[in-house]
Design an enzyme around this catalytic site. Structure first.
Site, PDB file in Angstrom:
ATOM      1  N   TYR A  55       0.796  -1.230   0.000  1.00  0.00           N
ATOM      2  CA  TYR A  55       0.000   0.000   0.000  1.00  0.00           C
ATOM      3  C   TYR A  55       0.830   1.284   0.000  1.00  0.00           C
ATOM      4  O   TYR A  55       0.306   2.343   0.338  1.00  0.00           O
ATOM      5  CB  TYR A  55      -0.941   0.009   1.208  1.00  0.00           C
ATOM      6  CG  TYR A  55      -1.889  -1.160   1.257  1.00  0.00           C
ATOM      7  CD1 TYR A  55      -2.612  -1.557   0.137  1.00  0.00           C
ATOM      8  CD2 TYR A  55      -2.063  -1.881   2.435  1.00  0.00           C
ATOM      9  CE1 TYR A  55      -3.479  -2.638   0.186  1.00  0.00           C
ATOM     10  CE2 TYR A  55      -2.936  -2.959   2.494  1.00  0.00           C
ATOM     11  CZ  TYR A  55      -3.639  -3.333   1.367  1.00  0.00           C
ATOM     12  OH  TYR A  55      -4.499  -4.401   1.423  1.00  0.00           O
TER      13      TYR A  55
ATOM     14  N   SER B   8      -4.084  -5.491   8.542  1.00  0.00           N
ATOM     15  CA  SER B   8      -4.698  -6.049   7.343  1.00  0.00           C
ATOM     16  C   SER B   8      -3.671  -6.878   6.561  1.00  0.00           C
ATOM     17  O   SER B   8      -3.104  -7.824   7.102  1.00  0.00           O
ATOM     18  CB  SER B   8      -5.307  -4.928   6.503  1.00  0.00           C
ATOM     19  OG  SER B   8      -6.207  -5.447   5.549  1.00  0.00           O
ATOM     20  N   TYR B   9      -3.406  -6.521   5.292  1.00  0.00           N
ATOM     21  CA  TYR B   9      -2.414  -7.264   4.514  1.00  0.00           C
ATOM     22  C   TYR B   9      -1.072  -7.284   5.237  1.00  0.00           C
ATOM     23  O   TYR B   9      -0.330  -8.267   5.192  1.00  0.00           O
ATOM     24  CB  TYR B   9      -2.260  -6.625   3.134  1.00  0.00           C
ATOM     25  CG  TYR B   9      -1.527  -7.478   2.109  1.00  0.00           C
ATOM     26  CD1 TYR B   9      -2.230  -8.145   1.115  1.00  0.00           C
ATOM     27  CD2 TYR B   9      -0.140  -7.604   2.129  1.00  0.00           C
ATOM     28  CE1 TYR B   9      -1.572  -8.925   0.165  1.00  0.00           C
ATOM     29  CE2 TYR B   9       0.530  -8.377   1.193  1.00  0.00           C
ATOM     30  CZ  TYR B   9      -0.191  -9.034   0.214  1.00  0.00           C
ATOM     31  OH  TYR B   9       0.472  -9.812  -0.715  1.00  0.00           O
TER      32      TYR B   9
ATOM     33  N   TRP C  92     -11.462  -4.015  -3.189  1.00  0.00           N
ATOM     34  CA  TRP C  92     -10.019  -4.191  -3.025  1.00  0.00           C
ATOM     35  C   TRP C  92      -9.337  -4.440  -4.367  1.00  0.00           C
ATOM     36  O   TRP C  92      -8.272  -3.890  -4.639  1.00  0.00           O
ATOM     37  CB  TRP C  92      -9.740  -5.348  -2.067  1.00  0.00           C
ATOM     38  CG  TRP C  92      -8.310  -5.432  -1.619  1.00  0.00           C
ATOM     39  CD1 TRP C  92      -7.714  -4.709  -0.633  1.00  0.00           C
ATOM     40  CD2 TRP C  92      -7.285  -6.298  -2.142  1.00  0.00           C
ATOM     41  NE1 TRP C  92      -6.386  -5.065  -0.493  1.00  0.00           N
ATOM     42  CE2 TRP C  92      -6.101  -6.037  -1.409  1.00  0.00           C
ATOM     43  CE3 TRP C  92      -7.263  -7.261  -3.145  1.00  0.00           C
ATOM     44  CZ2 TRP C  92      -4.905  -6.714  -1.659  1.00  0.00           C
ATOM     45  CZ3 TRP C  92      -6.072  -7.935  -3.389  1.00  0.00           C
ATOM     46  CH2 TRP C  92      -4.908  -7.660  -2.656  1.00  0.00           C
TER      47      TRP C  92
ATOM     48  N   ASP D  95     -14.891  -5.676  12.461  1.00  0.00           N
ATOM     49  CA  ASP D  95     -13.921  -5.879  11.389  1.00  0.00           C
ATOM     50  C   ASP D  95     -14.232  -7.171  10.651  1.00  0.00           C
ATOM     51  O   ASP D  95     -14.608  -8.180  11.266  1.00  0.00           O
ATOM     52  CB  ASP D  95     -12.501  -5.936  11.944  1.00  0.00           C
ATOM     53  CG  ASP D  95     -11.489  -6.241  10.857  1.00  0.00           C
ATOM     54  OD1 ASP D  95     -11.457  -5.493   9.864  1.00  0.00           O
ATOM     55  OD2 ASP D  95     -10.764  -7.244  10.981  1.00  0.00           O
TER      56      ASP D  95
ATOM     57  N   HIS E 207     -12.776  -2.009  10.161  1.00  0.00           N
ATOM     58  CA  HIS E 207     -11.463  -2.136   9.535  1.00  0.00           C
ATOM     59  C   HIS E 207     -10.756  -0.789   9.397  1.00  0.00           C
ATOM     60  O   HIS E 207      -9.525  -0.738   9.354  1.00  0.00           O
ATOM     61  CB  HIS E 207     -11.616  -2.780   8.151  1.00  0.00           C
ATOM     62  CG  HIS E 207     -10.384  -3.463   7.651  1.00  0.00           C
ATOM     63  ND1 HIS E 207      -9.924  -4.645   8.177  1.00  0.00           N
ATOM     64  CD2 HIS E 207      -9.506  -3.134   6.668  1.00  0.00           C
ATOM     65  CE1 HIS E 207      -8.829  -5.025   7.537  1.00  0.00           C
ATOM     66  NE2 HIS E 207      -8.549  -4.117   6.622  1.00  0.00           N
TER      67      HIS E 207
END
Length: 564
Positions: free
Chosen positions: A30, A104-105, A153, A245, A280
């Protein structure tokens, strides 16, 4: 740094001006230049760690932003993480100990570090992240495609790829970029096209195709299911998540796995869990329909630094850190617990019953502790052309009225919603843990969906959702081996409804909402039994679904009740 296969990955490095330091890693797709964290974000600021004596290495993942190569979600994260660990050993400021953090990722890449060869790794702190990418993200625990997050996404990531191609001179055609960025201005519209597999914006030829080609939990997903490998994890884990989330169900399940199957005693005994009233993106604890008070927000830096100080520096906290810290909604207070599930959990059946007309909030559906002896049933019609709109829950994108706690009066007057409501409470009832619905159903089609939502009905009429789930009935026995139904036959099935912590206060009522869709959180079921992502709206058929209860068909909501 250069990976073993010759790809250059680039990172930003922050470190103390002098001497060696323990290092914290952040690996993600990101943009390393735009995600430094803050007191109000999901993760602490980089400077909070540097000021605490840590070096921080923030790396763009392979194929993302300034790193070379091609980006494919998750595939290269273990080996690229191993190569980063090797590079660290060559730095004169590295003291030989390393941790990792991120949301997250960025949390998923931390699980990858634990499964790779990294002898200096001492601890990880994944936030709003899960180790299972099937039921923890792209699909539900009941096998339905998590449509809104998949389309949003992928549009974002494909747009990043197109922009990178233009900036690096790989492409001169900006039409795809303009289309993708334009679509992100109205992300809900991305969920309308059918067949989903022929999406006019997302197109074909990339990983979106793979995800749709594998709707079952097959070998494609099993090879990416790192939750099955948590027994290999040897370092403590600080897991931080939110009740709203989209990954919370699997994140809490991952904590249970590390507590019971972690590869070392340290991993099992020193791992920690923190869950707040967050989604989230929104970490304030304040939503349009529900405000959880000033205690809900807070800087996560102190808990992270204390955790890393203990495991990277060997500095024990002055006060022992609680194994579990949860925000209990309803009373809107933080509470420390000795373990998860809470040791005094009493799983309690709340039975569904009605006079045959549970449709809408004004119907006659009720919840009761006593098992009804009389058999009865309720029916609703699910039409894929008019699915029940999503109203709150654990999903993305983060839009008001779509995500988090939302007053259900915007949808509960529809006839395709069955409402089973308990009596007005005279005493508080706490529900903390995993929730599920065990229900007897039949349908007019060979496949359809059952959704279930736990709702807190306030004295003023507000009906606030707490947690929910969906079961694609072809997956009633196995996510890996779908079985179509016989129309009209009654099946007992279990709908996983995720996890929550809430005190239903005196004057409130406990309610269960049942329906056949939750769109666009999840994709429409075509009800044909075919490959849903390949079917157009005109191919889909209407399903009439019957919920049976009472007598020999004791449909019941199973709540984890805490009585103290």
């Amino acid at each position: 740094m250069t990976t073993r296969d010759g790809v250059t990955l680039r990172a930003n490095v922050w470190r103390p001006a002098e001497g060696k330091a323990p290092t914290l890693l952040v690996r993600h797709p990101y943009d390393k230049d735009g995600t430094n964290g803050s007191a109000t974000d999901a993760v602490p600021s980089v400077l909070s760690f540097v000021n605490a004596g840590y070096a921080v290495v923030m790396q763009d993942a392979r194929g993302a932003f300034e790193s070379d190569g091609d980006f494919t979600p998750k595939i290269n994260e273990i080996t690229d993480g191993e190569d980063l660990m090797v590079w660290l050993t060559e730095q004169d400021w590295y003291d030989g100990t390393v941790g990792a953090y991120g949301a997250s990722y960025l949390g998923m890449t931390q699980w990858g570090l634990t499964l790779g060869d990294g002898p200096g790794l001492k601890a990880i702190a994944p936030t709003i992240a899960s180790a299972n990418w099937y039921s923890g993200l792209w699909y539900s625990q009941g096998g339905a495609l998590s449509l809104s997050v998949v389309t949003w996404w992928n549009a974002m990531m494909y747009g990043n790829e197109e922009q990178r191609a233009l900036e690096h001179g790989i492409s001169t055609d900006d039409s795809a970029l303009l289309q993708l960025r334009g679509a992100m201005l109205d992300p809900l519209a991305l969920n309308e096209p059918t067949p989903v597999a022929s999406h006019p914006v997302l197109g074909t030829g990339r990983w979106f195709d793979d995800w749709l080609t594998h709707p079952d939990f097959d070998e494609y997903w099993k090879t990416q299911d790192w939750s099955a490998r948590i027994g290999e994890v040897t370092v403590p884990v600080l897991a931080t998540g939110g009740w709203y989330d989209l990954k919370v169900h699997e994140q809490v399940a991952d904590f249970v796995r590390i507590r019971t199957h972690g590869g070392t005693e340290e991993a099992r005994e020193k791992s920690r869990l923190v869950i707040g009233p967050w989604d989230h993106i929104n970490w304030s604890g304040s939503f349009p329909d529900r405000h959880f008070g000033i205690l809900a927000a807070g800087d996560r830096a102190p808990s992270h630094i204390e955790f890393f100080d203990e495991h990277l520096k060997g500095t024990s906290p002055e006060t022992p850190t609680p194994r579990v810290r949860i925000f209990v909604m309803g009373i809107d207070q933080w509470r420390e617990e000795t373990d998860w599930p809470l040791p005094d959990t009493a799983y309690t059946d709340y039975h569904l019953t009605s006079g045959g007309s549970a449709n809408t909030r004004d119907g006659d559906g009720t919840l009761q502790l006593e098992a009804p002896t009389a058999e009865a049933s309720d029916e609703f019609r699910y039409d894929p052309r008019d699915p029940l709109p999503t109203a709150g829950g654990a999903l993305l994108p983060n839009l008001p009225g779509l995500v988090g706690p939302v007053d259900q009066r915007v949808v509960d007057s529809r006839p395709d919603v069955l409402c089973y409501t308990g009596p007005v409470l005279t005493e508080s009832v706490e529900v903390t843990g995993f929730v599920e619905l065990k229900v007897f159903v039949s349908a007019s089609t060979v496949d359809t969906d059952i959704t279930a939502k736990l709702v807190d009905v306030f004295p003023d009429g507000r009906a606030i959702n707490l947690c929910d789930g969906i079961l694609r009935l072809r997956y009633r026995n196995s996510l890996s081996e779908p079985e179509l139904m016989t129309p009209g036959q009654v099946y007992e099935v279990t709908v996983p409804m995720s996890v929550t912590s809430n005190v239903f206060l005196p004057g409130h009522r406990i309610r269960l909402d049942v329906s056949g869709s939750n769109f666009p959180h999840y994709d429409r079921n075509s009800n044909t039994g075919g490959i849903i992502s390949s079917e157009a709206l005109e191919d889909m058929v209407v399903a009439d679904t019957t919920v049976h209860h009472g007598g020999v068909r004791p449909s019941r909501l199973v709540l984890p009740v805490i009585d103290r």
